[in-house]
Motif scaffolding. Structure first.
Motif, mmCIF file in Angstrom:
data_model
loop_
_atom_site.group_PDB
_atom_site.id
_atom_site.type_symbol
_atom_site.label_atom_id
_atom_site.label_comp_id
_atom_site.label_asym_id
_atom_site.label_seq_id
_atom_site.Cartn_x
_atom_site.Cartn_y
_atom_site.Cartn_z
ATOM 1 N N ARG A 126 -35.120 57.200 -24.810
ATOM 2 C CA ARG A 126 -33.850 56.516 -24.818
ATOM 3 C C ARG A 126 -32.696 57.420 -24.428
ATOM 4 O O ARG A 126 -31.579 57.242 -24.861
ATOM 5 C CB ARG A 126 -33.613 55.902 -26.197
ATOM 6 N N LEU A 127 -32.987 58.417 -23.645
ATOM 7 C CA LEU A 127 -31.875 59.200 -23.118
ATOM 8 C C LEU A 127 -31.437 58.571 -21.808
ATOM 9 O O LEU A 127 -32.208 57.902 -21.134
ATOM 10 C CB LEU A 127 -32.330 60.636 -22.850
ATOM 11 N N VAL A 128 -30.188 58.821 -21.449
ATOM 12 C CA VAL A 128 -29.728 58.341 -20.149
ATOM 13 C C VAL A 128 -30.446 59.157 -19.074
ATOM 14 O O VAL A 128 -30.591 60.363 -19.206
ATOM 15 C CB VAL A 128 -28.209 58.520 -20.049
ATOM 16 N N PRO A 129 -30.908 58.521 -17.988
ATOM 17 C CA PRO A 129 -31.638 59.275 -16.953
ATOM 18 C C PRO A 129 -30.781 60.373 -16.339
ATOM 19 O O PRO A 129 -29.549 60.289 -16.349
ATOM 20 C CB PRO A 129 -31.958 58.218 -15.900
ATOM 21 N N PRO A 130 -31.434 61.405 -15.785
ATOM 22 C CA PRO A 130 -30.678 62.461 -15.104
ATOM 23 C C PRO A 130 -30.007 61.908 -13.853
ATOM 24 O O PRO A 130 -30.394 60.838 -13.365
ATOM 25 C CB PRO A 130 -31.747 63.489 -14.735
ATOM 26 N N PRO A 131 -28.997 62.615 -13.313
ATOM 27 C CA PRO A 131 -28.363 62.145 -12.074
ATOM 28 C C PRO A 131 -29.401 61.937 -10.970
ATOM 29 O O PRO A 131 -30.422 62.623 -10.925
ATOM 30 C CB PRO A 131 -27.401 63.287 -11.721
ATOM 31 N N ALA A 132 -29.122 60.988 -10.091
ATOM 32 C CA ALA A 132 -30.115 60.594 -9.081
ATOM 33 C C ALA A 132 -30.469 61.727 -8.126
ATOM 34 O O ALA A 132 -31.556 61.748 -7.558
ATOM 35 C CB ALA A 132 -29.577 59.397 -8.289
ATOM 36 N N THR A 133 -29.545 62.692 -7.929
ATOM 37 C CA THR A 133 -29.819 63.746 -6.953
ATOM 38 C C THR A 133 -30.629 64.899 -7.556
ATOM 39 O O THR A 133 -30.910 65.870 -6.873
ATOM 40 C CB THR A 133 -28.499 64.340 -6.430
ATOM 41 N N VAL A 134 -30.976 64.793 -8.830
ATOM 42 C CA VAL A 134 -31.715 65.870 -9.492
ATOM 43 C C VAL A 134 -33.210 65.676 -9.260
ATOM 44 O O VAL A 134 -33.723 64.568 -9.346
ATOM 45 C CB VAL A 134 -31.387 65.879 -11.002
ATOM 46 N N SER A 135 -33.898 66.766 -8.962
ATOM 47 C CA SER A 135 -35.352 66.724 -8.798
ATOM 48 C C SER A 135 -35.965 66.849 -10.196
ATOM 49 O O SER A 135 -35.752 67.854 -10.869
ATOM 50 C CB SER A 135 -35.771 67.910 -7.913
ATOM 51 N N PHE A 136 -36.698 65.834 -10.644
ATOM 52 C CA PHE A 136 -37.291 65.917 -11.980
ATOM 53 C C PHE A 136 -38.647 65.234 -11.992
ATOM 54 O O PHE A 136 -38.946 64.397 -11.146
ATOM 55 C CB PHE A 136 -36.364 65.277 -13.035
ATOM 56 N N VAL A 137 -39.475 65.615 -12.958
ATOM 57 C CA VAL A 137 -40.783 65.000 -13.133
ATOM 58 C C VAL A 137 -40.681 64.040 -14.311
ATOM 59 O O VAL A 137 -40.324 64.452 -15.419
ATOM 60 C CB VAL A 137 -41.861 66.069 -13.403
ATOM 61 N N ALA A 138 -40.944 62.759 -14.073
ATOM 62 C CA ALA A 138 -40.857 61.758 -15.140
ATOM 63 C C ALA A 138 -42.225 61.580 -15.779
ATOM 64 O O ALA A 138 -43.246 61.538 -15.093
ATOM 65 C CB ALA A 138 -40.367 60.435 -14.563
ATOM 66 N N PHE A 139 -42.243 61.494 -17.112
ATOM 67 C CA PHE A 139 -43.473 61.248 -17.856
ATOM 68 C C PHE A 139 -43.395 59.819 -18.394
ATOM 69 O O PHE A 139 -42.602 59.518 -19.276
ATOM 70 C CB PHE A 139 -43.597 62.281 -18.993
ATOM 71 N N ASP A 140 -44.192 58.919 -17.818
ATOM 72 C CA ASP A 140 -44.111 57.493 -18.125
ATOM 73 C C ASP A 140 -44.720 57.222 -19.493
ATOM 74 O O ASP A 140 -45.914 57.385 -19.708
ATOM 75 C CB ASP A 140 -44.871 56.724 -17.037
ATOM 76 N N GLN A 141 -43.884 56.773 -20.455
ATOM 77 C CA GLN A 141 -44.365 56.497 -21.810
ATOM 78 C C GLN A 141 -44.318 55.009 -22.123
ATOM 79 O O GLN A 141 -44.267 54.620 -23.284
ATOM 80 C CB GLN A 141 -43.488 57.237 -22.830
ATOM 81 N N GLY A 142 -44.312 54.173 -21.112
ATOM 82 C CA GLY A 142 -44.255 52.735 -21.350
ATOM 83 C C GLY A 142 -42.980 52.117 -20.821
ATOM 84 O O GLY A 142 -42.925 50.917 -20.571
ATOM 85 N N ASN A 143 -41.939 52.938 -20.672
ATOM 86 C CA ASN A 143 -40.699 52.488 -20.040
ATOM 87 C C ASN A 143 -40.734 53.050 -18.628
ATOM 88 O O ASN A 143 -41.064 54.216 -18.436
ATOM 89 C CB ASN A 143 -39.507 53.046 -20.823
ATOM 90 N N SER A 144 -40.403 52.255 -17.635
ATOM 91 C CA SER A 144 -40.577 52.699 -16.249
ATOM 92 C C SER A 144 -39.676 53.892 -15.913
ATOM 93 O O SER A 144 -38.586 54.029 -16.464
ATOM 94 C CB SER A 144 -40.256 51.529 -15.332
ATOM 95 N N SER A 145 -40.135 54.733 -15.014
ATOM 96 C CA SER A 145 -39.362 55.910 -14.602
ATOM 97 C C SER A 145 -38.074 55.487 -13.904
ATOM 98 O O SER A 145 -38.038 54.482 -13.187
ATOM 99 C CB SER A 145 -40.202 56.745 -13.630
ATOM 100 N N PRO A 146 -36.976 56.256 -14.093
ATOM 101 C CA PRO A 146 -35.721 55.915 -13.405
ATOM 102 C C PRO A 146 -35.844 55.952 -11.883
ATOM 103 O O PRO A 146 -34.971 55.456 -11.182
ATOM 104 C CB PRO A 146 -34.726 56.967 -13.900
ATOM 105 N N LYS A 147 -36.920 56.536 -11.355
ATOM 106 C CA LYS A 147 -37.088 56.517 -9.901
ATOM 107 C C LYS A 147 -37.357 55.098 -9.419
ATOM 108 O O LYS A 147 -37.057 54.747 -8.284
ATOM 109 C CB LYS A 147 -38.239 57.440 -9.502
ATOM 110 N N PHE A 148 -37.974 54.267 -10.278
ATOM 111 C CA PHE A 148 -38.268 52.885 -9.905
ATOM 112 C C PHE A 148 -37.168 51.930 -10.344
ATOM 113 O O PHE A 148 -36.931 50.922 -9.693
ATOM 114 C CB PHE A 148 -39.584 52.430 -10.533
ATOM 115 N N ALA A 149 -36.550 52.198 -11.482
ATOM 116 C CA ALA A 149 -35.572 51.246 -12.022
ATOM 117 C C ALA A 149 -34.517 51.971 -12.832
ATOM 118 O O ALA A 149 -34.851 52.794 -13.681
ATOM 119 C CB ALA A 149 -36.298 50.220 -12.894
ATOM 120 N N ARG A 150 -33.253 51.660 -12.564
ATOM 121 C CA ARG A 150 -32.140 52.224 -13.341
ATOM 122 C C ARG A 150 -31.251 51.085 -13.816
ATOM 123 O O ARG A 150 -30.765 50.303 -12.999
ATOM 124 C CB ARG A 150 -31.287 53.163 -12.469
ATOM 125 N N LEU A 151 -31.023 51.027 -15.121
ATOM 126 C CA LEU A 151 -30.103 50.047 -15.688
ATOM 127 C C LEU A 151 -28.707 50.648 -15.736
ATOM 128 O O LEU A 151 -28.551 51.846 -15.981
ATOM 129 C CB LEU A 151 -30.518 49.716 -17.121
#
Length: 1027
Positions: free
Chosen positions: A237-262
């Motif tokens: 439940r943290l706010v995703p990192p800025p879109a220009t940041v290179s990061f590795v997402a660990f999918d725990q049941g909530n979709s990665s911000p690379k696919f969906a950002r609210l």
């Protein structure tokens, strides 16, 4: 480690005394245009010329050689020395001068300064002052000195102090342990309100430089350091990192911000609550987004002929947030609340907590993004591998410009890597660039359409001419589509010979619409993707176009008709393409910058889900590299075709609008998309049709039904969860800035394309929206009163004003003269690009190359990631004499070189035979591979930038001061300066601040009040139909 509850309050962790002389965690303040240390490339007495030899890693860096890359103890940002004499400025976010030369911190003033105070405050942990506290003993200043360390870090420990825009740890590591329904519903409980910010008495007046405004480069670079050594867990439940940041997402049941950002990861319970924030409730979806190394592949699940389990009422697909009851016999839909019977083949016993015993073995119950292979009832026809059809323009202009040769060469390089470095896989086979089962075909066109039989049984390709452009048909039944690796010899020979074959014919006018109709006929039974080159206005045959834009626009703004196509035949072919599952990418090279009517031709690409690549003044030697890269990317990126998309949301919300490349026949119907690829994003906005229950979470599910390039019919499900708050103040803490401006940009682009709004209306609408957001924050969410002279920004939206200014300056919306081709092209780009590409487009990266540290541009021994030099603000105030800067906005990449650039630096970058700017080749598009340290650094940096962008190829273009025309483009990209018919960053904030003050005083006249209410408002009572 902080407690779990602290992360909800945004962790008011450490309470530091701002006047404690012994505290260590607060960096010193920055100062405007720091005194830069001598440049290793500077020419002058006492300076040894730079030799280009790499420095040994262990050698101490001489103090005078420190540039931007070296961090100094206690500095706020790398390379900025502390300035005791200006310590009074350290209370950041102070006044911004309104005078004529507000952008320059050096001129003396005779008149008394007027100030507009700029303050970021933390009412209840939701916002934080921009870092910078005065050292002990500093005289009181006229700005609020709230303690920035009070708002603990967004992401956790690990940021070095000198780049720490986000202090101390907030949230413990999370493992998706089984939770009871009660615990699950209670997750969004928020901790007690955090302490109010510290206040310091104010007195006196001090001049403050523009440096103390929120900095986009700092917000990007500081977070990047943390994600080099940490993953992003999607469920904490943290706010995703800025879109220009290179990061590795660990999918725990909530979709990665690379696919969906609210836009907000915690949603107000009522429509009034959302209205009080001034923000849109939206979701930016990029369903085919590329994964990064280190991320798990998306699981592909096959449930056989029965298909994936779905809710019987709302047709949502099974996902991690559905609850199992009655010992596993029923599952409760997380979107509509209906209790479904579990299909017998899917039954599994549950634990006493209500969790399925096999949960951990089932990816659809543990992962936020999954794919289901679907049975025949989801098919409209037998799925086959993707058909790639290349339509090649062979007119006179295409041949003369070298575009024909470049395009053929690009296709060859894409399908077959150059012979000397064939990519081999582990078994020694040549690696396939396109999936097994996919096939390619070739068609050329001028006044006639020519089809090619490239069957592997032939010695050379056979050409069949279709002269009847009025009623086009396909003259070939066999041999048009072949496996490119079986027919490699035939295809290679054909593409190599095409430029010579048409060198003598040279018909000047292309018949493009007939060619597209013939291509659709060829793909009608299978679907597929068209890649079409075009280098002249299609003025032949049915659907011929005319010179609509003569460049004369009375009143300065072009007629709205020029932004769309009036031609019914072009609209018809686009809709036909979508209905048969075909999409088109266009590669358009304007003859000498001439008119191509992109509004009409590009309409086909936009409607079918494709993309237009536009080269406004194509010069083969310079643009070859970029064209090759873009053809390769367009062909090899993940692509699905014949797609349908549906977005579902929890009860209490409903979809109010979609923005992107698709066809939607009626409101509430599924989106029909000819092709969808990895770079395309769709914006979805939501409205309320009831009150949300703050005890429960809100769920969103996007389902994309498509055929993969390898010929499998699949559904990709993307699941997103957000908390609900009765008090909108909690929602302000969970805003995703990138999603907010992306949603507003897509709405503005759609409004310009589909309503009667003029460019001026759209610009006013964006300006008013910016003022609304900041005024509403000031009005509703500040716990203490502040002097009216202070502009207060929410912590999560500190850079929002800068991005909105970038939006007003982009070619799509800017005032002044701009060709309609470029305007329409960029307007459609904005509608389809994802958050990463849009962020760079609105605020380019600017990296100084003349003062790199010896270890910049090489892997960091600790993390193994490339050490990137910090980027600087996009303003001319940051440009140093003799400097060299790499500026990248995701579309073009410029290498700007000051007129006094050292010859040694030029030699190190381009080779010993190039010792002056004039000696460089103006058409350089890539750096040569040299043995010098600097050359290796810059090439590595360019490769890193190449991995962090959208669909456009990265080819360097030179912009030498006083020599190249690209210098104008460089000046345009410095978005913090006054340019593009819009204000500078300082003046813009002042303008916004005045609007906020008028709003607070109740005297504001909305300049966009004449806007008609959205046409969708009439549909609020309808629930959409389902598939």
């Amino acid at each position: 480690m902080a407690e779990y509850a602290m992360y909800h309050a945004l962790g008011q962790g450490e309470n530091l005394d701002p006047n404690d002389p012994n505290r260590t965690s607060q960096p010193a303040a920055p100062q405007f245009q720091p005194p830069v240390a001598p440049n290793p490339y500077q020419q002058g007495p006492g300076h040894q010329p730079y030799s280009g030899a790499p420095s040994p890693a262990s050698a101490p860096i001489p103090p005078q050689a420190l540039g931007y890359g070296a961090s100094q103890p206690g500095t706020y940002y790398q390379g900025q020395p502390p300035t005791p004499e200006d310590a009074g400025l350290a209370a950041q976010m102070g006044g911004m001068s309104l005078g004529a030369d507000a952008g320059h911190g050096t001129a003396k003033r005779k008149k008394k300064d007027r100030h507009a105070y700029h303050q970021v405050d933390a009412p209840t942990g939701s916002s934080q002052p921009f870092n910078g506290m005065p050292p002990a003993g500093t005289p009181a200043t006229p700005y609020l000195n709230a303690d920035p360390s009070a708002a603990a870090s967004r992401y956790g420990p690990g940021l070095a102090p000198q780049t720490n825009q986000f202090p101390a740890p907030v949230s413990p590591g999370f493992m998706p342990a089984p939770a009871s329904p009660a615990e699950f519903a209670a997750r969004s409980g928020l901790a007690d309100a955090s302490p109010a910010p510290n206040m310091v008495p104010t007195a006196g007046q001090t001049r403050v430089s523009p440096d103390e405004m929120p900095s986009v480069p700092v917000s990007r670079d500081s977070v990047q350091q943390y994600f080099f050594s940490n993953v992003y867990p999607t469920f904490e439940r943290l706010v995703p990192p800025p879109a220009t940041v290179s990061f590795v997402a660990f999918d725990q049941g909530n979709s990665s911000p690379k696919f969906a950002r609210l836009t907000m990861n915690n949603i107000p319970a009522t429509a009034d609550g959302l209205k009080s924030t001034g923000l849109p409730l939206g979701l930016i979806l990029q369903p085919m987004a590329p994964l990064q190394a280190g991320e798990l592949d998306i699981p592909v699940l096959d449930f056989g002929d029965v298909g994936p389990p779905r809710c019987h009422r709302c047709r949502a697909y099974i996902n991690p947030f559905m609850m199992f009851r009655s010992g596993g016999n029923k599952f409760v839909c997380n979107l509509c609340g209906y209790a479904n019977d579990t299909p017998p083949e899917y039954f599994c016993a549950t634990s006493p907590q209500g969790v399925r015993v096999d949960r951990d073995q089932r990816p659809e119950l543990t992962r936020g993004t999954v794919e289901f292979v679907v049975p025949k009832e989801y098919w409209t026809r037998e799925p086959v591998g993707l058909r790639y059809l290349f339509l090649i323009d062979v007119t006179q202009e295409s041949f003369n410009k070298g575009f024909l040769e470049s395009f053929c060469d690009g296709i060859l390089r894409t399908l077959y890597a150059a012979e000397d470095n064939d990519d081999k896989d582990e078994s020694g086979e040549i690696e396939r660039r396109i999936p097994a089962g996919a096939k390619v075909g070739f068609v050329t066109y001028d006044k006639e359409v020519h089809f090619y039989n490239v069957s592997p049984a032939l010695e050379q390709a056979q050409m069949m001419i279709m002269p009847d452009v009025e009623d086009p048909f396909v003259p070939l039944s066999e041999g048009l589509f072949v496996d490119p690796y079986e027919s490699k010899a035939v295809i290679s020979a054909l593409l190599t010979r095409l430029p010579q074959m048409f060198s003598t014919i040279k018909n000047p006018e292309p018949a493009l619409l007939s060619t597209l109709n013939a291509a659709v006929a060829a793909l009608e039974n299978t679907g597929g993707k068209i890649f079409c080159s075009l280098s002249a206005l299609p003025t032949w045959g049915p659907g011929r176009l005319f010179m609509r834009d003569d460049g004369k626009h009375p009143g300065g703004e072009p007629d709205k008709k020029l932004f769309s196509t009036e031609h019914p035949a072009w609209r018809k072919v686009a809709e036909k393409m979508v209905s048969v599952g075909v999409g088109a990418d266009f590669f358009m090279a304007a003859p000498s910058g001439g008119y191509l009517d992109i509004a009409t031709v590009g309409y086909v690409a936009t409607t079918t889900g494709g993309e237009s690549f536009y080269y406004p003044n194509f010069i083969a030697p310079r643009d070859n590299t970029r064209l090759s890269l873009e053809i390769k990317h367009a062909v090899t990126r993940e692509t699905g075709y014949q797609a349908l998309m549906k977005v579902r949301c929890s009860n209490g919300l409903q979809v109010s609008g979609y923005h992107g490349n698709f066809v939607q026949h009626t409101f509430g119907a599924d989106l029909e998309i000819g092709v969808i690829d990895a770079d395309k994003a769709i914006g979805v906005t939501f409205g309320y049709d009831g009150k949300l229950d703050s005890k429960l979470d809100v769920h969103f599910q996007a389902a994309l039904l498509y055929t993969s390039a390898s010929g499998q019919r699949r559904v990709r499900c993307i699941n997103v969860i957000a908390g609900v708050s009765e008090n909108p103040r909690e929602s302000i803490k969970f805003i995703d800035q990138d999603a907010v401006y992306a949603t507003l940009a897509k709405e503005a682009s759609t409004r310009l394309a589909t309503t009667s709004a003029t460019l001026k209306d759209v610009r006013l609408g964006l300006t008013e929206k910016t003022i609304d957001v900041l005024a509403n924050y000031r009005k509703h969410f500040l716990s203490q009163t502040h002097p009216p002279g202070q502009l207060v920004m929410p912590e999560r939206l500190k850079e929002f004003a800068m991005y909105m200014l970038g939006l007003l300056k982009c070619r799509a919306f800017k005032g002044g003269s701009e060709t309609t081709d470029r305007r329409v092209h960029e307007m459609r780009l904005i509608r389809s690009m994802g958050c990463l590409e849009l962020s760079l487009y609105l605020y380019p990266r600017m990296i100084p190359l003349h003062n790199l540290q010896p270890d910049d541009g090489f892997p960091d021994p600790q993390t193994g990631h490339l050490r990137m030099p910090p980027s600087v603000r996009a303003t001319f105030a940051r440009v140093e004499p003799g400097g060299v800067y790499l500026v990248d906005n995701g579309q073009t990449t410029l290498l700007w070189m000051h007129a006094q650039t050292s010859p040694n630096l030029v030699q190190d970058l381009f080779g010993d035979d190039r010792d002056s700017l004039q000696g460089l080749d103006a058409y350089t598009s890539a750096l040569p591979v040299l043995q010098t340290h600097l050359n290796a650094q810059v090439r590595n940096i360019v490769e890193f930038l190449r991995s962090m962008r959208g669909s456009k190829g990265l080819a360097i273009q030179l912009a030498r001061q006083g020599i190249d025309g690209a210098e104008y483009e460089f000046a345009r990209m410095l978005v913090e300066d006054r340019n593009n018919e819009a204000q500078s960053y300082v003046d813009w904030l002042v303008h916004v601040h005045k609007g906020v003050q008028l709003e607070l005083a109740g005297q504001r006249k909305r300049e966009d009040a004449g806007e008609a209410a959205s046409a969708l408002a009439g549909f609020t009572g309808l629930r959409p139909s389902y598939w």
